[in-house]
Design a protein around this motif. Structure first.
Motif, short mmCIF file in Angstrom:
data_model
loop_
_atom_site.label_atom_id
_atom_site.label_comp_id
_atom_site.label_asym_id
_atom_site.label_seq_id
_atom_site.Cartn_x
_atom_site.Cartn_y
_atom_site.Cartn_z
N ALA A 34 0.83 -1.22 0.00
CA ALA A 34 0.00 0.00 0.00
C ALA A 34 0.86 1.27 0.00
O ALA A 34 0.43 2.31 0.47
CB ALA A 34 -0.93 -0.02 1.21
N PHE A 35 2.05 1.18 -0.55
CA PHE A 35 3.00 2.28 -0.55
C PHE A 35 3.55 2.45 -1.96
O PHE A 35 3.66 1.47 -2.70
CB PHE A 35 4.15 1.93 0.42
CG PHE A 35 4.93 3.11 0.91
CD1 PHE A 35 4.48 3.85 1.98
CD2 PHE A 35 6.12 3.47 0.29
CE1 PHE A 35 5.21 4.94 2.45
CE2 PHE A 35 6.85 4.55 0.74
CZ PHE A 35 6.40 5.29 1.83
N PRO A 36 3.91 3.65 -2.38
CA PRO A 36 4.47 3.83 -3.72
C PRO A 36 5.76 3.01 -3.91
O PRO A 36 6.49 2.79 -2.95
CB PRO A 36 4.77 5.33 -3.80
CG PRO A 36 3.96 5.96 -2.72
CD PRO A 36 3.78 4.93 -1.65
N ASP A 37 6.03 2.61 -5.14
CA ASP A 37 7.24 1.85 -5.47
C ASP A 37 8.44 2.75 -5.71
O ASP A 37 9.56 2.27 -5.92
CB ASP A 37 7.01 0.99 -6.71
CG ASP A 37 5.96 -0.08 -6.48
OD1 ASP A 37 5.74 -0.48 -5.33
OD2 ASP A 37 5.34 -0.51 -7.49
N GLY A 38 8.21 4.05 -5.70
CA GLY A 38 9.28 5.01 -5.93
C GLY A 38 8.74 6.42 -5.87
O GLY A 38 7.63 6.66 -5.39
N THR A 39 9.53 7.34 -6.37
CA THR A 39 9.16 8.76 -6.36
C THR A 39 8.43 9.11 -7.65
O THR A 39 8.34 8.29 -8.57
CB THR A 39 10.42 9.64 -6.25
OG1 THR A 39 11.23 9.43 -7.42
CG2 THR A 39 11.24 9.31 -5.01
N THR A 40 7.95 10.34 -7.74
CA THR A 40 7.31 10.77 -8.99
C THR A 40 8.34 10.86 -10.11
O THR A 40 8.01 10.66 -11.28
CB THR A 40 6.62 12.14 -8.80
OG1 THR A 40 7.56 13.07 -8.29
CG2 THR A 40 5.43 12.03 -7.87
N LYS A 41 9.58 11.11 -9.76
CA LYS A 41 10.67 11.20 -10.74
C LYS A 41 11.14 9.81 -11.19
O LYS A 41 11.41 9.58 -12.36
CB LYS A 41 11.82 11.98 -10.13
CG LYS A 41 12.88 12.41 -11.08
CD LYS A 41 13.90 13.26 -10.34
CE LYS A 41 14.87 13.90 -11.28
NZ LYS A 41 15.86 14.71 -10.55
#
Length: 139
Positions: A34-41
């Motif tokens: 339930a967490f992003p796999d990385g940053t927006t970049k």
């Protein structure tokens, strides 16, 4: 006599289901749950860290093995350059990855619930090794 025979058949069915219930399911990963796999970049910046963490969680084991897996996730994300995110993830997995919660990402999720904390047996380690071999052959 029929009652005894029937009772034996029922007992054998129950025992065979119990034995089958101790088989680990093939490894799966949902990335960082339930967490992003990385940053927006860089959308997959720490995804490999999460997959390695999932592999440890899939297997399960003792409380100390879980703590080690969680610390390894934290260190991996720190090495990706994201110390604040690593610390946040550590808090998340310590609370959300409990083996007492019947989630798809709990500690020992490869085993039937409830697995809780317990050392892997020699047979279980063999099952994991066989599935790892199969996994590496298909990837």
């Amino acid at each position: 006599m029929k009652v005894i025979r029937f009772s034996l058949i029922v007992l054998l069915v129950i025992l065979s289901n119990t034995v089958n219930a101790e088989n680990i399911k093939p490894f799966t990963s949902d990335g960082c749950s339930a967490f992003p796999d990385g940053t927006t970049k860089d959308k997959k910046l720490w995804l490999a860290c999460c997959k390695a963490h999932d592999y440890a969680y899939w297997q399960g084991g003792t409380y100390w093995q879980r703590l080690e897996a969680d610390k390894a996730l934290q260190q991996c994300v720190i090495e990706a350059g994201e110390t604040s995110i690593a610390n946040l993830m550590l808090v998340g997995v310590r609370f959300g990855g409990s083996p007492y919660i019947a989630s798809t990402f709990r500690w020992g999720y490869g085993w039937p619930y409830p697995r809780l904390y317990q050392a892997l047996t020699a047979d279980e380690i063999k099952q994991i090794a066989a599935l790892k071999t199969l996994l590496t052959q298909t990837n």
